[in-house]
Design a protein around this motif. Sequence first.
Motif, PDB file in Angstrom:
ATOM      1  N   SER A  79      54.631  12.014  38.178  1.00 36.53           N
ATOM      2  CA  SER A  79      55.911  11.334  37.987  1.00 36.53           C
ATOM      3  C   SER A  79      55.983  10.709  36.602  1.00 36.53           C
ATOM      4  N   SER A  80      54.851  10.148  36.123  1.00 33.39           N
ATOM      5  CA  SER A  80      54.819   9.555  34.796  1.00 33.39           C
ATOM      6  C   SER A  80      54.709  10.612  33.705  1.00 33.39           C
ATOM      7  N   TYR A  81      53.983  11.697  33.972  1.00 29.31           N
ATOM      8  CA  TYR A  81      53.726  12.677  32.917  1.00 29.31           C
ATOM      9  C   TYR A  81      54.877  13.651  32.698  1.00 29.31           C
ATOM     10  N   PHE A  82      55.670  13.922  33.705  1.00 30.20           N
ATOM     11  CA  PHE A  82      56.631  15.014  33.646  1.00 30.20           C
ATOM     12  C   PHE A  82      57.555  14.906  32.433  1.00 30.20           C
ATOM     13  N   SER A  83      58.101  13.728  32.175  1.00 33.17           N
ATOM     14  CA  SER A  83      59.012  13.562  31.047  1.00 33.17           C
ATOM     15  C   SER A  83      58.308  13.759  29.710  1.00 33.17           C
ATOM     16  N   GLY A  93      50.400  -2.259  25.676  1.00 33.59           N
ATOM     17  CA  GLY A  93      51.622  -1.675  25.153  1.00 33.59           C
ATOM     18  C   GLY A  93      52.364  -0.753  26.078  1.00 33.59           C
ATOM     19  N   TYR A  94      51.713  -0.298  27.154  1.00 35.85           N
ATOM     20  CA  TYR A  94      52.325   0.727  28.010  1.00 35.85           C
ATOM     21  C   TYR A  94      51.582   0.730  29.341  1.00 35.85           C
ATOM     22  N   ALA A  95      52.207   1.307  30.343  1.00 37.08           N
ATOM     23  CA  ALA A  95      51.506   1.589  31.603  1.00 37.08           C
ATOM     24  C   ALA A  95      52.119   2.804  32.254  1.00 37.08           C
ATOM     25  N   MET A  96      51.272   3.621  32.824  1.00 39.25           N
ATOM     26  CA  MET A  96      51.678   4.796  33.587  1.00 39.25           C
ATOM     27  C   MET A  96      51.265   4.620  35.039  1.00 39.25           C
ATOM     28  N   ARG A  97      51.867   5.410  35.894  1.00 41.27           N
ATOM     29  CA  ARG A  97      51.338   5.552  37.251  1.00 41.27           C
ATOM     30  C   ARG A  97      50.219   6.585  37.145  1.00 41.27           C
ATOM     31  N   GLY A  98      48.982   6.129  37.092  1.00 39.39           N
ATOM     32  CA  GLY A  98      47.866   7.026  36.814  1.00 39.39           C
ATOM     33  C   GLY A  98      47.179   7.603  38.028  1.00 39.39           C
ATOM     34  N   LYS A  99      47.561   7.169  39.208  1.00 37.29           N
ATOM     35  CA  LYS A  99      46.930   7.639  40.438  1.00 37.29           C
ATOM     36  C   LYS A  99      47.104   9.152  40.589  1.00 37.29           C
ATOM     37  N   SER A 100      46.083   9.802  41.125  1.00 37.11           N
ATOM     38  CA  SER A 100      46.067  11.263  41.225  1.00 37.11           C
ATOM     39  C   SER A 100      47.226  11.808  42.059  1.00 37.11           C
ATOM     40  N   GLY A 101      47.705  12.991  41.683  1.00 34.75           N
ATOM     41  CA  GLY A 101      48.739  13.679  42.455  1.00 34.75           C
ATOM     42  C   GLY A 101      50.137  13.327  41.993  1.00 34.75           C
ATOM     43  N   GLY A 133      48.463  17.199  38.997  1.00 30.72           N
ATOM     44  CA  GLY A 133      48.153  15.778  38.926  1.00 30.72           C
ATOM     45  C   GLY A 133      46.688  15.450  39.092  1.00 30.72           C
ATOM     46  N   GLN A 134      45.957  16.229  39.870  1.00 34.42           N
ATOM     47  CA  GLN A 134      44.530  15.952  40.065  1.00 34.42           C
ATOM     48  C   GLN A 134      43.725  16.135  38.777  1.00 34.42           C
ATOM     49  N   PRO A 135      43.868  17.253  38.064  1.00 36.80           N
ATOM     50  CA  PRO A 135      43.140  17.380  36.795  1.00 36.80           C
ATOM     51  C   PRO A 135      43.578  16.364  35.735  1.00 36.80           C
ATOM     52  N   LEU A 136      44.870  16.034  35.691  1.00 37.44           N
ATOM     53  CA  LEU A 136      45.316  15.018  34.742  1.00 37.44           C
ATOM     54  C   LEU A 136      44.621  13.684  34.997  1.00 37.44           C
ATOM     55  N   ASN A 137      44.511  13.308  36.260  1.00 38.61           N
ATOM     56  CA  ASN A 137      43.819  12.081  36.611  1.00 38.61           C
ATOM     57  C   ASN A 137      42.340  12.169  36.235  1.00 38.61           C
ATOM     58  N   ALA A 138      41.739  13.342  36.448  1.00 46.01           N
ATOM     59  CA  ALA A 138      40.335  13.524  36.071  1.00 46.01           C
ATOM     60  C   ALA A 138      40.139  13.356  34.570  1.00 46.01           C
ATOM     61  N   ALA A 139      41.095  13.844  33.776  1.00 50.70           N
ATOM     62  CA  ALA A 139      41.009  13.663  32.326  1.00 50.70           C
ATOM     63  C   ALA A 139      41.187  12.191  31.951  1.00 50.70           C
ATOM     64  N   LEU A 140      42.025  11.490  32.683  1.00 54.65           N
ATOM     65  CA  LEU A 140      42.279  10.081  32.401  1.00 54.65           C
ATOM     66  C   LEU A 140      41.028   9.232  32.613  1.00 54.65           C
ATOM     67  N   GLY A 178      41.817   0.328  34.383  1.00 52.88           N
ATOM     68  CA  GLY A 178      42.041   0.716  35.771  1.00 52.88           C
ATOM     69  C   GLY A 178      43.351   1.419  36.018  1.00 52.88           C
ATOM     70  N   VAL A 179      44.054   1.821  34.935  1.00 51.05           N
ATOM     71  CA  VAL A 179      45.371   2.440  35.109  1.00 51.05           C
ATOM     72  C   VAL A 179      45.283   3.755  35.888  1.00 51.05           C
TER      73      VAL A 179
END
Length: 444
Positions: free
Chosen positions: A222-226, A209-217, A411-418, A267-268
């Motif tokens: 860029s995906s989360y800001f909005s 249903g969705y995809a984000m740019r999940g790579k750290s940093g 971005g690093q902690p967000l990726n760690a949570a992902l 793998g997102v």
Amino acid sequence: MTRNSTTSQGEAQQTRRRFITAAGAAGATAFSGCIGDSSGGSGTQTITLAVSSGDGELIKRLLKNHVESEVGVTTETTILPNANLFEKLSTMFQSEKATYDIVAMDDPWMPQFARHLAPIRDHVDSLPTSQIIQQTLDIGTWPTPGEAVPPNAQDAEPELKALCAVGNSHIFVVNERLYSEVGEDLPETWEDVFRAGQKISEQVDGAEGYAMRGKSGNPIMSSYFSVGMSMAGNMFDENWGYDWADDSGVEAASFFVNDLGSISPDGVASFDNSQVLSGLADGSIAAAPQWPSGTSLLLNEDKATEYENITFLPIPEGEKRAAPVQGNWLLGINSYADAETKSAAGDVLQSFVSKQAQEQYVDLGGVPFRHDTFEENMDAQPWFEALYGSLQNAKPRPRTPLWSEIETAQGQPLNAALVDDMTVEEAMTEAESQIESILDENGY
């Protein structure tokens, strides 16, 4: 998304440089004698520019096709990749040189370069401000209205230091076929995106249903800001207090990581934009944010099997507001240029933002920033209406030269949570700690 169009009186007037050009050979000779080495052999002044690859090619063509004859100058444009352009401008400004008279800047560079730019209104006779989208004027103003101000600019009066050259913000890409298959209307809110995305992930084979740019940093930020800005509000208060570790900030991050993450492909957490675009193009992803520049692949029938089903929308709203990421390229005048050169550079910019020039810019493939240009050319690109809607709600990234460090620290902690290495609460607490250390070390 329409408004009443008005025409600035300044656009109906000849510019200073056009008047000088029309004054005849004697006047031109006298003028060229005043500007010394910066004039060409014919007496026509030469303005040098440094711009980025991609959009810079269109800017160069517009200058040659329209602005030069309109203003009566010659333009010499150097086109550089983004990283090289940033390095060139940094070196030039540090040495207080005028290698380039007009410079292009990605808007996050503005906090670093603003003090080296001449005030626009000192060198432009008039601006069609009623027609230029306000967000694109604000982002070229330093300090930026309504945003937290770095310590070294807190005593400064806001001045317009650059004009928009590329009216970018995030837009939302949706596969209408997948939404129709599960009986969902096109989304207006982030909750709509999640609800429809759950159905698609559960009911449509081979699609998420969705995809984000999940790579750290930078990619995940860029995906989360909005999402964060629309659900939790501004990242910082006016005193640079970090505002995303409170309940609303944790709730927004949880929605992003847990809810949107649950309807994203396996793998997102390693995805960057190429993987997102590929999934949108082949129908394995139903929705995602994008910059307008990514749309060319999605509308190419030879490369995108779903091109007929792709539609473009403004970025969805959260509980507080809509908050698309703003990403404008700006044009500013080098303050170290001499007075005559700055005057001529001002005329170039005045012509560049005129209605006549922006009509041609759209024909060349440029991204506009004027109300009337959008309203009268809405069919020029299938994503213009979405961009026009997004751009009027767009929010800039925090206005500090420390932004690249801050987005990495977030971005690093967000990726760690992902990837479940941290809870969302732990991730936002860790981001708060890292970001506050960065700010403290730099006197914020």
